[in-house]
Each structure stands twice: as C-alpha cells, then as structure tokens.
Motif scaffolding. Structure first.
Motif, PDB file in Angstrom:
ATOM      1  N   LYS A   1       0.917  -1.265   0.077  1.00 17.99           N
ATOM      2  CA  LYS A   1      -0.075   0.045   0.077  1.00 17.99           C
ATOM      3  C   LYS A   1       0.926   1.206   0.002  1.00 17.99           C
ATOM      4  N   GLU A   2       2.085   1.249   0.841  1.00 22.23           N
ATOM      5  CA  GLU A   2       2.796   2.490   0.858  1.00 22.23           C
ATOM      6  C   GLU A   2       3.497   2.722  -0.504  1.00 22.23           C
ATOM      7  N   ILE A   3       3.862   1.570  -1.093  1.00 25.97           N
ATOM      8  CA  ILE A   3       4.631   1.881  -2.528  1.00 25.97           C
ATOM      9  C   ILE A   3       3.480   2.414  -3.454  1.00 25.97           C
ATOM     10  N   ASP A   4       2.295   1.659  -3.353  1.00 24.47           N
ATOM     11  CA  ASP A   4       1.294   2.271  -4.419  1.00 24.47           C
ATOM     12  C   ASP A   4       1.001   3.804  -4.167  1.00 24.47           C
ATOM     13  N   ARG A   5       1.151   4.296  -2.729  1.00 22.49           N
ATOM     14  CA  ARG A   5       0.922   5.545  -2.539  1.00 22.49           C
ATOM     15  C   ARG A   5       1.899   6.479  -2.643  1.00 22.49           C
ATOM     16  N   GLU A   6       2.935   5.917  -2.022  1.00 19.55           N
ATOM     17  CA  GLU A   6       4.467   6.997  -1.983  1.00 19.55           C
ATOM     18  C   GLU A   6       5.162   6.937  -3.402  1.00 19.55           C
ATOM     19  N   LEU A   7       5.343   5.721  -4.088  1.00 16.74           N
ATOM     20  CA  LEU A   7       6.191   5.600  -5.167  1.00 16.74           C
ATOM     21  C   LEU A   7       5.624   5.674  -6.540  1.00 16.74           C
ATOM     22  N   VAL A   8       4.472   6.210  -6.509  1.00 11.41           N
ATOM     23  CA  VAL A   8       3.620   6.322  -7.926  1.00 11.41           C
ATOM     24  C   VAL A   8       4.357   6.643  -9.024  1.00 11.41           C
ATOM     25  N   ARG A   9       5.362   7.569  -8.859  1.00 16.00           N
ATOM     26  CA  ARG A   9       6.048   8.124  -9.797  1.00 16.00           C
ATOM     27  C   ARG A   9       7.197   7.480 -10.394  1.00 16.00           C
ATOM     28  N   VAL A  10       7.482   6.274  -9.648  1.00 18.15           N
ATOM     29  CA  VAL A  10       8.598   5.626  -9.935  1.00 18.15           C
ATOM     30  C   VAL A  10       8.256   3.987 -10.106  1.00 18.15           C
ATOM     31  N   ARG A  11       7.157   3.874 -10.261  1.00 16.94           N
ATOM     32  CA  ARG A  11       6.664   2.372 -10.715  1.00 16.94           C
ATOM     33  C   ARG A  11       7.500   1.856 -11.724  1.00 16.94           C
ATOM     34  N   TRP A  12       7.956   2.426 -12.552  1.00 12.51           N
ATOM     35  CA  TRP A  12       8.992   1.772 -13.707  1.00 12.51           C
ATOM     36  C   TRP A  12      10.232   1.326 -12.975  1.00 12.51           C
ATOM     37  N   ALA A  13      10.686   1.468 -11.734  1.00 11.80           N
ATOM     38  CA  ALA A  13      11.874   1.019 -11.099  1.00 11.80           C
ATOM     39  C   ALA A  13      12.034  -0.411 -10.855  1.00 11.80           C
ATOM     40  N   GLU A  14      13.055  -1.174 -10.923  1.00 12.56           N
ATOM     41  CA  GLU A  14      13.077  -2.540 -10.637  1.00 12.56           C
ATOM     42  C   GLU A  14      13.000  -2.736  -9.076  1.00 12.56           C
ATOM     43  N   ARG A  15      12.432  -3.760  -8.690  1.00  9.57           N
ATOM     44  CA  ARG A  15      12.532  -4.184  -7.135  1.00  9.57           C
ATOM     45  C   ARG A  15      12.727  -5.592  -6.943  1.00  9.57           C
ATOM     46  N   VAL A  16      13.504  -5.719  -5.670  1.00  9.73           N
ATOM     47  CA  VAL A  16      13.845  -7.070  -5.174  1.00  9.73           C
ATOM     48  C   VAL A  16      14.056  -7.012  -3.686  1.00  9.73           C
ATOM     49  N   ASN A  17      13.698  -7.858  -2.946  1.00 10.37           N
ATOM     50  CA  ASN A  17      13.658  -7.940  -1.626  1.00 10.37           C
ATOM     51  C   ASN A  17      14.657  -8.943  -1.181  1.00 10.37           C
ATOM     52  N   VAL A  18      15.544  -8.290  -0.337  1.00  3.06           N
ATOM     53  CA  VAL A  18      16.661  -8.729   0.130  1.00  3.06           C
ATOM     54  C   VAL A  18      17.202  -8.761   1.522  1.00  3.06           C
ATOM     55  N   SER A  19      17.989  -9.554   2.080  1.00  5.65           N
ATOM     56  CA  SER A  19      18.290  -9.395   3.448  1.00  5.65           C
ATOM     57  C   SER A  19      19.897  -9.305   3.386  1.00  5.65           C
ATOM     58  N   ALA A  20      20.529  -8.143   3.886  1.00 11.46           N
ATOM     59  CA  ALA A  20      22.028  -8.168   3.746  1.00 11.46           C
ATOM     60  C   ALA A  20      22.493  -9.202   4.854  1.00 11.46           C
ATOM     61  N   LEU A  21      21.604  -9.377   6.036  1.00 10.43           N
ATOM     62  CA  LEU A  21      21.890 -10.049   7.083  1.00 10.43           C
ATOM     63  C   LEU A  21      22.061 -11.821   6.816  1.00 10.43           C
ATOM     64  N   THR A  22      21.063 -12.199   6.090  1.00  4.94           N
ATOM     65  CA  THR A  22      21.047 -13.586   5.868  1.00  4.94           C
ATOM     66  C   THR A  22      21.438 -13.841   4.320  1.00  4.94           C
ATOM     67  N   GLY A  23      21.785 -12.828   3.533  1.00  8.72           N
ATOM     68  CA  GLY A  23      21.884 -13.057   2.166  1.00  8.72           C
ATOM     69  C   GLY A  23      20.823 -13.440   1.093  1.00  8.72           C
ATOM     70  N   ARG A  24      19.502 -13.078   1.861  1.00  8.38           N
ATOM     71  CA  ARG A  24      18.436 -13.663   0.990  1.00  8.38           C
ATOM     72  C   ARG A  24      18.375 -12.773  -0.232  1.00  8.38           C
ATOM     73  N   SER A  25      18.343 -13.564  -1.597  1.00 11.60           N
ATOM     74  CA  SER A  25      17.856 -12.880  -2.689  1.00 11.60           C
ATOM     75  C   SER A  25      18.986 -11.833  -3.362  1.00 11.60           C
ATOM     76  N   VAL A  26      20.234 -11.679  -2.660  1.00 12.17           N
ATOM     77  CA  VAL A  26      21.253 -10.648  -3.208  1.00 12.17           C
ATOM     78  C   VAL A  26      21.516 -11.054  -4.349  1.00 12.17           C
ATOM     79  N   ALA A  27      21.719 -12.466  -4.846  1.00 12.88           N
ATOM     80  CA  ALA A  27      22.177 -12.740  -6.335  1.00 12.88           C
ATOM     81  C   ALA A  27      21.180 -12.039  -7.206  1.00 12.88           C
ATOM     82  N   LYS A  28      19.943 -11.837  -6.999  1.00  8.93           N
ATOM     83  CA  LYS A  28      18.747 -11.519  -7.922  1.00  8.93           C
ATOM     84  C   LYS A  28      19.153  -9.672  -8.023  1.00  8.93           C
ATOM     85  N   LEU A  29      19.977  -9.320  -7.550  1.00  9.83           N
ATOM     86  CA  LEU A  29      20.447  -7.962  -7.779  1.00  9.83           C
ATOM     87  C   LEU A  29      20.972  -7.772  -9.281  1.00  9.83           C
ATOM     88  N   ALA A  30      21.944  -8.814  -9.566  1.00  9.39           N
ATOM     89  CA  ALA A  30      22.605  -8.299 -10.826  1.00  9.39           C
ATOM     90  C   ALA A  30      21.546  -8.421 -12.105  1.00  9.39           C
TER      91      ALA A  30
END
Length: 475
Positions: free
Chosen positions: A345-374
């Motif tokens: 909901k926050e993304i739809d409301r606050e980031l409406v002007r950058v809907r074109w930006a790529e998104r990835v959910n990560v965890s620097a602590l556990t390394g979750r999905s860090v490889a998806k950044l590339a």
C-alpha cells in the motif's frame, strides 16, 4: 518523476532542420577500462592529519576533514597524478592497537589497507612524537614487506624540524617533515612516493570490460554497508549500530552473477545538502557526487519500517540525476505477512512516480535474494542505454496523438509536429510542437511510451520545444 525534470530541454524551434541535429545524436559508448594503478595507503593513529595530507597529495579537497578525531572510518580510494604517473591513494581510519567496538572495525580497515597496498605512508604528529600506538604500528609495518615512508606531519615552519629526528627510533628509515595543512615538503614527499611505488600494482583486480558503476544509497542505518560486505564476502565497509558510520564513498569491485561490478557504498542522507553541516555536509556532497558518477543506483529501503521522507528524498535525488534505478527492500527477514501488505500500500501511494523502477526484496544479514540484484541491474542499464529510432518513435506517436490529442490551452490546441530521442543515459525524448504541453499530458505520454517500448528501471525525460511564431510583415 518531478515536473521540473521534464523541462530540461524545453525551448523553441523555428526550422524542422533541427530534427536532423537530434536524429544524429547517438548513445555514448562505455568508457575504456582504466589501467591498473599502484596503491599507496596512508595510515596512522586518529587525528594526526591523514585526510588533510591526502588532500594535499591529491591537489584537491576530496577526503572529509574535521577537527573531531575519527571522521574517516572506512578505507577510501582516490586517483592521484604526479609527474605524469597515476596512482591510487587510500585514506584510512585511525589505527589503534587496543581498539574496541567501532574503533576496532576502523583499525581492521587500516590493517587491510596496509596488507593490500604497494607502498605505505605512516603519518605521525611531529608535535606529539612517537607514541606507543606508533611503535605498535611500526612493528606491524616492518613485517609487511612493503616500502614505508614515515611522514612527520604538522611541521609548519623550521622550528618544528628539530622534533622530527626522534622518529628515527621507529626503525622505518628517515622521517620526512611535512605540513599537510600548508603544503610544506609535499612535493618532496610525492617524489619519494613515486620512487617507492612499482610501475604496476602487485595485485590486479579487474574484468575483461570496464565494470559498470553502481551507487549504493539510502538513509542512515538501512544496511548499505552490510549489503556491500555480503556482496564482497569480506568486511569491506565498517558496520556498526551507530547510524552514519560511513562518511566517505567506498569503492569495491564485486563479482556478482558472473560479472564484475564497481560498487560504491555511500553515507546515509539525513538532510538536504543545503541544510546539512560539518561532516554531514561533506558526506552529502560525496554521496551526491557518487550518484552522478555512477550509471545505476541501488536505493536501499528498510522493508520492516514505513517508507519515510528520507527514502523519498534519496529516490528523488537519483531520478533527478538521470541514473538507472533499482529499489532494494532490505531486512526482509524481519517482514511478516501483515507488513508485506502494508508495504504494498505504501509503495502504491508513495512511489507512484517510480513504478518503472526494478524491485527486489533482500536481506543483507542472511544473504536472501542478493544474487537477484545482478539481473535487475542489467535490465535497468539496458533500458538506460536503449535508443528508439526516429521513424519508429514518430509512427507510435502519430497513432497515440490521433486517439488522445493534447488538451487545448488558451483556446488553441497544440500540435505535435514530430519527435526524436535526443540522447540516452537517460533516454530523453524531444517533442517539437506548435504549443506548450501540460505536465499531465507529458506524464501520460511517458506512461504510454513505457507501455510500448519498456524502459524498465530507467527514468525517461519528455521535453518540449515550441515553434516560434513568425511576425507578419506589413503590406
């Protein structure tokens, strides 16, 4: 995207021959990869004037300098030039042999710089002389098998030269009297540095092509340094619970998904550059410069907390700079199901002007999905480099305008005569019209443009050039 960013090339035009000028514009090519340079590490205990001396060696103000000890916390690399030879100067945090907590991490950065450098400058405060810290540093340096130059700093006049001789006791050779503040002896020091440095570095890091430049930005304590350390597999940046640990941008070559990237960890932005002060002011300038020097920015957002004004300010800074953008929502290991729904909901409301930006959910602590950044970085950069031919662009635009003509203004309806992509990095579309186009209609054109051509992860600028009306001559 702000309305101001849409007006970068607005103006007037009087002849359709200007079309040819823009049609000939081509995307800029990648810069040739720089040749490897030898590395000079500048080390010493806190507040002996290392950063001041670094600025003197560089011949420009780069390193953050303040009277408060411990301003420099990471090892920070700068390009230097003297007598036609290029080399890299690494500024480090103050070295304390019995440091604890944050200072222990700072000392580890200084030690790592010593081990990876081709030559070392040990800076000592000539007014204080060799302390137990300098003697401990000297013992480490004598084992490093690297050329070492002892610099007696803060020798501002002849009266201070007598204090230099006591530094022979460190067993590292003849000390050099220098004033980093006034420049006294800096030329002789640079000559000696060139003598100590090899022609090529002992360790060469690089890739077959020039690494793409990635700025890692976000508000303080969002996990930028932790993510960089996870990417590099080492404690490349100082990490601590204290917000604002990073002051200078920190460069790192990172191999991610089979490709080498140049990551820059930056200081967290609390305030606007104009309202910041002291160390924070210079850190803000460094971060802004790091974004402008990068090709793509990863904006790190704390996914476990509500999107803040600071997050929006950082995102706006990247968009206004025209850089490709990837949004990484960090600390995903702390995000539960309820928080995920709230975040959407926050993304739809606050980031409406950058809907074109790529998104990835990560965890620097556990390394979750860090490889998806590339893959996300590659997609954003491909869009940033893409150019649409003038013929294809105008064919699409004619069909769109026929179905959705621009709104009338002042009783007159503007006509879009033709369009061209003036440049890439970022993609900039110039519209030649008979009248001004409202900002809302420009945003509509951008949205439809993205639906047709993509450009995921890259800002797109729509600019208008209004045809000048020729004055009617008298009969």
């Amino acid at each position: 995207m702000t309305d101001e960013s849409l007006e970068g090339l607005d103006g007037t035009w009087s002849d359709e021959s200007e079309w040819a000028e823009f049609d000939e514009a081509a995307a800029e090519g990648d810069e040739a990869p720089p040749k490897p340079q030898p590395v000079l590490a500048v080390v010493g205990r806190p507040n002996v004037g290392k950063s001041t001396l670094v600025n003197r060696l560089l011949g420009r103000r780069e390193a953050v300098v303040q009277d408060t000890p411990g301003v420099t916390r990471d090892r920070v690399a700068y390009d230097a030039l003297w007598n036609g030879r290029r080399f890299t100067v690494v500024d480090t945090g103050g070295w304390e042999p019995d440091a604890k907590g944050l200072q222990s991490a700072v000392a580890a950065q200084a030690e790592m710089a010593m081990h990876t450098a081709d030559a070392i400058v040990l800076v000592v405060d000539a007014k204080v002389g060799a302390t137990a810290t300098e003697e401990a540093v000297a013992r480490v340096l004598r084992r490093s098998k690297r050329p070492v130059i002892v610099v007696a700093n803060k020798v501002d006049d002849e009266r201070g030269v007598a204090d230099v001789h006591s530094l022979w006791s460190l067993g590292l050779g003849e000390p050099m009297p220098v004033s980093g503040l006034h420049g006294r002896g800096s030329g002789d020091l640079l000559d000696k540095v060139l003598e100590a440095l090899p022609e090529t570095p002992r360790e060469v890091f690089g890739a077959t092509g020039g690494p793409r430049r990635v700025a890692l930005v976000g508000k303080p304590n969002v996990g930028k340094s932790s993510l960089l350390n996870k990417l590099t597999g080492e404690d490349r940046s100082v990490v601590h619970d204290v917000a604002g640990t990073t002051v200078d941008p920190v460069d790192s070559l990172v191999e991610l998904d089979g490709q080498v990237w140049r990551f820059v960890d930056t200081a967290g932005l609390r305030k606007r550059v104009k309202t910041a002060s002291g160390t924070e002011y210079y850190a803000s300038l460094r971060t802004k410069a790091a974004i402008e020097a990068a090709e793509v920015a990863i904006v790190l957002v704390d996914g476990s907390e509500p999107i803040s004004e600071q997050d929006l300010r950082v995102i706006t800074m990247v968009v206004e700079s025209g850089r490709a953008l990837v949004l990484a929502y960090n600390k995903w290991d702390k995000v539960d199901e309820d928080r995920r729904h709230q975040l959407e909901k926050e993304i739809d409301r606050e980031l409406v002007r950058v809907r074109w930006a790529e998104r990835v959910n990560v965890s620097a602590l556990t390394g979750r999905s860090v490889a998806k950044l590339a893959p996300q970085l590659r997609t954003a950069l491909d869009s940033w480099d893409t150019r649409i031919s003038t013929g294809r662009l105008n064919g699409w635009l004619n069909e769109l305008v026929a179905a959705y003509p621009p709104p009338a203004r002042g009783g007159r309806q503007p006509k879009i005569m033709f369009a061209t992509q003036a440049q890439t990095r970022p993609p900039t579309i110039v519209l030649f019209t008979t009248g001004f186009l409202e900002a809302g209609y420009r945003r509509f054109l951008e949205r439809k443009f993205r639906e047709t051509f993509g450009f995921v992860g890259s800002p797109v600028r729509i600019s208008v050039r209004v045809r000048e009306r020729k004055a009617k001559g008298k009969r």
